[in-house]
Scaffold this motif. Structure first.
Motif, PDB file in Angstrom:
ATOM      1  N   TYR A   1     -10.962   6.665   2.074  1.00 46.83           N
ATOM      2  CA  TYR A   1      -9.842   6.948   1.164  1.00 46.83           C
ATOM      3  C   TYR A   1      -8.695   7.599   1.931  1.00 46.83           C
ATOM      4  O   TYR A   1      -7.544   7.158   1.862  1.00 46.83           O
ATOM      5  CB  TYR A   1     -10.334   7.866   0.040  1.00 46.83           C
ATOM      6  CG  TYR A   1      -9.262   8.224  -0.949  1.00 46.83           C
ATOM      7  CD1 TYR A   1      -8.959   7.370  -2.000  1.00 46.83           C
ATOM      8  CD2 TYR A   1      -8.554   9.420  -0.833  1.00 46.83           C
ATOM      9  CE1 TYR A   1      -7.968   7.688  -2.913  1.00 46.83           C
ATOM     10  CE2 TYR A   1      -7.559   9.744  -1.746  1.00 46.83           C
ATOM     11  CZ  TYR A   1      -7.273   8.881  -2.781  1.00 46.83           C
ATOM     12  OH  TYR A   1      -6.291   9.197  -3.677  1.00 46.83           O
TER      13      TYR A   1
ATOM     14  N   THR B   1     -12.212   6.109  -5.904  1.00 47.27           N
ATOM     15  CA  THR B   1     -12.518   6.050  -4.480  1.00 47.27           C
ATOM     16  C   THR B   1     -13.251   4.770  -4.125  1.00 47.27           C
ATOM     17  O   THR B   1     -13.022   4.194  -3.061  1.00 47.27           O
ATOM     18  CB  THR B   1     -13.373   7.269  -4.071  1.00 47.27           C
ATOM     19  OG1 THR B   1     -12.950   8.402  -4.828  1.00 47.27           O
ATOM     20  CG2 THR B   1     -13.208   7.567  -2.601  1.00 47.27           C
TER      21      THR B   1
ATOM     22  N   MET C   1      -2.046   5.993   6.425  1.00 48.50           N
ATOM     23  CA  MET C   1      -1.166   4.878   6.812  1.00 48.50           C
ATOM     24  C   MET C   1      -0.053   4.694   5.773  1.00 48.50           C
ATOM     25  O   MET C   1       1.102   4.458   6.135  1.00 48.50           O
ATOM     26  CB  MET C   1      -1.987   3.593   6.977  1.00 48.50           C
ATOM     27  CG  MET C   1      -1.217   2.389   7.498  1.00 48.50           C
ATOM     28  SD  MET C   1      -0.721   2.470   9.250  1.00 48.50           S
ATOM     29  CE  MET C   1       0.921   3.151   9.145  1.00 48.50           C
ATOM     30  N   ALA C   2      -0.398   4.820   4.494  1.00 45.46           N
ATOM     31  CA  ALA C   2       0.604   4.685   3.432  1.00 45.46           C
ATOM     32  C   ALA C   2       1.678   5.772   3.550  1.00 45.46           C
ATOM     33  O   ALA C   2       2.866   5.507   3.381  1.00 45.46           O
ATOM     34  CB  ALA C   2      -0.065   4.747   2.056  1.00 45.46           C
TER      35      ALA C   2
ATOM     36  N   ASN D   1     -10.737   2.058  -3.920  1.00 48.69           N
ATOM     37  CA  ASN D   1      -9.978   2.194  -2.681  1.00 48.69           C
ATOM     38  C   ASN D   1     -10.776   1.691  -1.478  1.00 48.69           C
ATOM     39  O   ASN D   1     -10.236   1.043  -0.579  1.00 48.69           O
ATOM     40  CB  ASN D   1      -9.606   3.665  -2.497  1.00 48.69           C
ATOM     41  CG  ASN D   1      -8.507   3.834  -1.483  1.00 48.69           C
ATOM     42  OD1 ASN D   1      -8.757   3.825  -0.295  1.00 48.69           O
ATOM     43  ND2 ASN D   1      -7.281   3.938  -1.956  1.00 48.69           N
TER      44      ASN D   1
ATOM     45  N   PHE E   1       0.548   3.843  -2.970  1.00 49.52           N
ATOM     46  CA  PHE E   1      -0.168   5.102  -2.726  1.00 49.52           C
ATOM     47  C   PHE E   1       0.734   6.284  -2.397  1.00 49.52           C
ATOM     48  O   PHE E   1       0.372   7.423  -2.639  1.00 49.52           O
ATOM     49  CB  PHE E   1      -1.206   4.915  -1.616  1.00 49.52           C
ATOM     50  CG  PHE E   1      -2.280   3.917  -1.947  1.00 49.52           C
ATOM     51  CD1 PHE E   1      -3.005   4.034  -3.127  1.00 49.52           C
ATOM     52  CD2 PHE E   1      -2.574   2.867  -1.096  1.00 49.52           C
ATOM     53  CE1 PHE E   1      -4.008   3.120  -3.451  1.00 49.52           C
ATOM     54  CE2 PHE E   1      -3.572   1.945  -1.400  1.00 49.52           C
ATOM     55  CZ  PHE E   1      -4.285   2.067  -2.583  1.00 49.52           C
ATOM     56  N   ASP E   2       1.879   6.026  -1.791  1.00 50.36           N
ATOM     57  CA  ASP E   2       2.731   7.166  -1.440  1.00 50.36           C
ATOM     58  C   ASP E   2       4.137   7.037  -2.019  1.00 50.36           C
ATOM     59  O   ASP E   2       4.908   7.979  -1.979  1.00 50.36           O
ATOM     60  CB  ASP E   2       2.797   7.346   0.080  1.00 50.36           C
ATOM     61  CG  ASP E   2       3.196   8.765   0.463  1.00 50.36           C
ATOM     62  OD1 ASP E   2       2.482   9.699   0.054  1.00 50.36           O
ATOM     63  OD2 ASP E   2       4.233   8.936   1.137  1.00 50.36           O
TER      64      ASP E   2
ATOM     65  N   HIS F   1      -8.185   7.523   5.087  1.00 49.20           N
ATOM     66  CA  HIS F   1      -7.718   6.537   6.071  1.00 49.20           C
ATOM     67  C   HIS F   1      -6.551   5.718   5.515  1.00 49.20           C
ATOM     68  O   HIS F   1      -5.497   5.592   6.141  1.00 49.20           O
ATOM     69  CB  HIS F   1      -8.900   5.627   6.423  1.00 49.20           C
ATOM     70  CG  HIS F   1      -8.607   4.572   7.429  1.00 49.20           C
ATOM     71  ND1 HIS F   1      -8.262   4.855   8.723  1.00 49.20           N
ATOM     72  CD2 HIS F   1      -8.594   3.212   7.325  1.00 49.20           C
ATOM     73  CE1 HIS F   1      -8.058   3.716   9.384  1.00 49.20           C
ATOM     74  NE2 HIS F   1      -8.255   2.714   8.553  1.00 49.20           N
ATOM     75  N   THR F   2      -6.740   5.188   4.317  1.00 49.79           N
ATOM     76  CA  THR F   2      -5.699   4.371   3.671  1.00 49.79           C
ATOM     77  C   THR F   2      -4.469   5.202   3.318  1.00 49.79           C
ATOM     78  O   THR F   2      -3.331   4.748   3.468  1.00 49.79           O
ATOM     79  CB  THR F   2      -6.271   3.731   2.386  1.00 49.79           C
ATOM     80  OG1 THR F   2      -7.517   3.121   2.711  1.00 49.79           O
ATOM     81  CG2 THR F   2      -5.331   2.694   1.818  1.00 49.79           C
ATOM     82  N   GLN F   3      -4.704   6.413   2.850  1.00 47.54           N
ATOM     83  CA  GLN F   3      -3.578   7.261   2.427  1.00 47.54           C
ATOM     84  C   GLN F   3      -2.687   7.643   3.610  1.00 47.54           C
ATOM     85  O   GLN F   3      -1.466   7.705   3.473  1.00 47.54           O
ATOM     86  CB  GLN F   3      -4.083   8.543   1.735  1.00 47.54           C
ATOM     87  CG  GLN F   3      -4.953   8.304   0.506  1.00 47.54           C
ATOM     88  CD  GLN F   3      -4.289   7.461  -0.564  1.00 47.54           C
ATOM     89  OE1 GLN F   3      -3.133   7.671  -0.895  1.00 47.54           O
ATOM     90  NE2 GLN F   3      -5.007   6.487  -1.088  1.00 47.54           N
TER      91      GLN F   3
ATOM     92  N   ASN G   1       0.837  -1.211   0.000  1.00 45.61           N
ATOM     93  CA  ASN G   1       0.000   0.000   0.000  1.00 45.61           C
ATOM     94  C   ASN G   1       0.864   1.249   0.000  1.00 45.61           C
ATOM     95  O   ASN G   1       0.587   2.215  -0.715  1.00 45.61           O
ATOM     96  CB  ASN G   1      -0.891   0.046   1.247  1.00 45.61           C
ATOM     97  CG  ASN G   1      -2.125  -0.835   1.117  1.00 45.61           C
ATOM     98  OD1 ASN G   1      -2.414  -1.351   0.039  1.00 45.61           O
ATOM     99  ND2 ASN G   1      -2.843  -1.009   2.209  1.00 45.61           N
ATOM    100  N   ALA G   2       1.889   1.243   0.842  1.00 49.46           N
ATOM    101  CA  ALA G   2       2.765   2.414   0.940  1.00 49.46           C
ATOM    102  C   ALA G   2       3.444   2.689  -0.397  1.00 49.46           C
ATOM    103  O   ALA G   2       3.543   3.840  -0.835  1.00 49.46           O
ATOM    104  CB  ALA G   2       3.806   2.204   2.043  1.00 49.46           C
TER     105      ALA G   2
END
Lengths: 342, 342
Positions: free
Chosen positions: B252, A248, B258-259, A251, A109-110, B254-256, A105-106
């Motif tokens: 959405y 969304t 943590m990432a 997600n 998404f980031d 929420h997930t971002q 996920n990291a």
């Protein structure tokens, strides 16, 4: 090519989604249902997507071609099924000794994951979205125990996609079968062993009835991510609002699928054990040999596949950093909790 | 009470969100910005929420009252800040020796967590949504090393919410300060130690400049969840489409969040170490003593607080099952990866 016609905002749209999974699995097929319901809800019923199980419109492994050719607008699948076309697909799902769910996920998404995989998918007219993750999977069901590397020789093993490439180098004969065909093959003895996902799904498929030894972990799937594939032309035809709805809703379903697995696996595991299943850890020499072989294979791939090379360079740095960090608070908290009487 | 007026579908709505966090932290305050931007995008600009840092409209710890009284329509906060009103708030964030991030998600989204916490929040006119998680936090910054239980006596320690109740019983003097006041208090020596979140946020606050010993793990925050609070009347006034937008946009973000934490913590940790920070694991006797004290405290709370009792019964069964399951594939995969040279 011609520019896609963009639908007006709030237009009524109907799409079809082809899943690689059978209806019986509410974790996997259910992920696409959560997604479609959310798209409908967010658009006040104007944007609807019908979900179709594997084989209904196209075969389980035919969904990529179907999206690429716009036979359907979208699909829900595990990207590593398509490693035969290009090994690079696997980054959008799992590679052996890759990332766990949070790390994937990291990265997506980031980190650079979503950007890099989208660049790759453009070659197939696909826009990808993460839609679910299984967490670290179980290593599978074996009729006979595996006590060391020698027990892998000639083992006919149903294994999801890319993992087979590594197991093959340890003597395994990998088999790429969709969910619907695993039980029968294992029962008939066409295969000696099979891995699918984890306790909850495996219990549903009834695999414990035909093999009693249940191994962990699936080192080839430390956090297997599922994907929504959308045909790029169909995607470009959407208004910005509908594009946001698609993103969304995917997600949302992504988070729900992992939560379902985590919440439902424990009681399934208990039921399996009550049914005489024996849990075994994969022997360390097997893990070590597989790790060594995987690193050599990735280096070889980087030499011959520039698409693989580009993503692996980013992915492997990210993986190194994640494992550096996770060993502190995350690991020490989990370790402590798992050693308590709760 | 009177029934709320329900806005027409597609109506133009403007809300204000009060955050408990400072603008400088794009993980925490940023979570509310990601949320608000997504609400706007999903509603084609018709539903807008302005985000306000701690102190701008109300103080950091005043956001619950503000939502309850509808001074603002919504807030972004860490629920355990309000354990003084009722210890039960902490389940919506973290309790010492509670769940890790994935397990908390599983409890909230597929277990009874969201249902039970919403039932509780109804007493405060609040509808809650998970909006971010930090993962397992670091245990904090100490001027002097903690080598055993005796070093905790009299230690003035800034610690997030509920964790202080446990540390107090080990001799610590807990301090509940918002982010904006930690650095100064630690620099002046008003406090001896402070925990905030993890490498990325802690680096931003500059805490390493005034204390060099960095401990792990924060056993009181194995996966601290942040919450969106929405005033129930304001929520009920929304059309079904806008309710879905609110829910999905929170999910959405929420997930971002943590990432972001996972992706950004590793390089921050490296920078901290390069600045002379010394990493220490909390001594086992401290962890063991804290665990024992926490279990006694929870039993005591169950005797005197029926709201706590109801949720803890469900939560603690869930925690037991999660830790049973996570020790197999998840732990063995992570352990193997963390022991490799990557």
């Amino acid at each position: 090519g011609t520019a896609p016609v963009v639908h007006a905002q709030g237009a009524t749209i109907r799409w079809r989604l082809a899943s690689s999974f059978p209806k019986s699995l509410e974790t996997l097929f259910g992920g696409s249902e959560i997604f479609a319901a959310k798209v409908k809800e967010l658009s006040s019923g104007k944007f609807t997507i019908s979900t179709h199980a594997a084989g209904e419109l196209v075969p389980a492994f035919g969904v990529l071609d179907a999206v690429q050719q716009e036979t359907v607008e979208c699909a829900h699948t595990a990207a590593y099924y398509f490693f035969g076309k290009d090994e690079t697909f696997a980054f959008d799902c799992a590679i052996p000794f890759g990332l766990n769910c949070r790390q994937q996920n990291a990265w997506m998404f980031d980190g650079n994951g979503l950007k890099l995989t989208r660049e790759f998918y453009a070659n197939y007219n696909v826009v990808n979205f993460p839609l679910g993750n299984s967490g670290a999977q179980m290593g599978g069901w074996l009729r006979k125990e595996v006590k060391g590397l020698e027990d892998l020789k000639g083992l006919k093993f149903r294994v999801g996609g890319f993992g087979g490439k590594i197991l093959e180098q340890l003597g395994v004969v990998p088999q790429n079968l969709p969910a619907g065909e695993i039980y029968q093959s294992l029962e008939k003895g066409t295969i000696d062993a099979a891995e699918w996902i984890g306790p909850y799904d495996d219990l549903k498929l009834g695999l414990y009835k035909v093999a009693k030894n249940y191994y962990y972990p699936a080192f080839w799937e430390g956090g297997a991510q599922l994907s929504l594939y959308v045909n790029s032309k169909a995607y470009q035809s959407l208004s910005n609002e509908y594009k946001a709805i698609l993103d969304t809703a995917a997600n949302y379903a992504h988070t729900q699928v992992m939560a379902r697995y985590d919440a439902r696996n424990p009681s399934a595991l208990r039921e399996l054990v009550a049914n005489g299943v024996r849990l075994h850890r994969l022997p360390k020499p097997v893990m070590d040999a597989a790790f060594k072989v995987s690193q050599e294979y990735y280096a070889e791939l980087s030499n011959k596949n520039p698409r693989w090379k580009k993503i692996y360079a980013d992915f492997s740095n990210f993986r190194r950093d994640q494992n550096l960090w996770f060993r502190f608070s995350e690991m020490s908290f989990d370790n402590f909790m798992q050693s308590q009487k709760l």
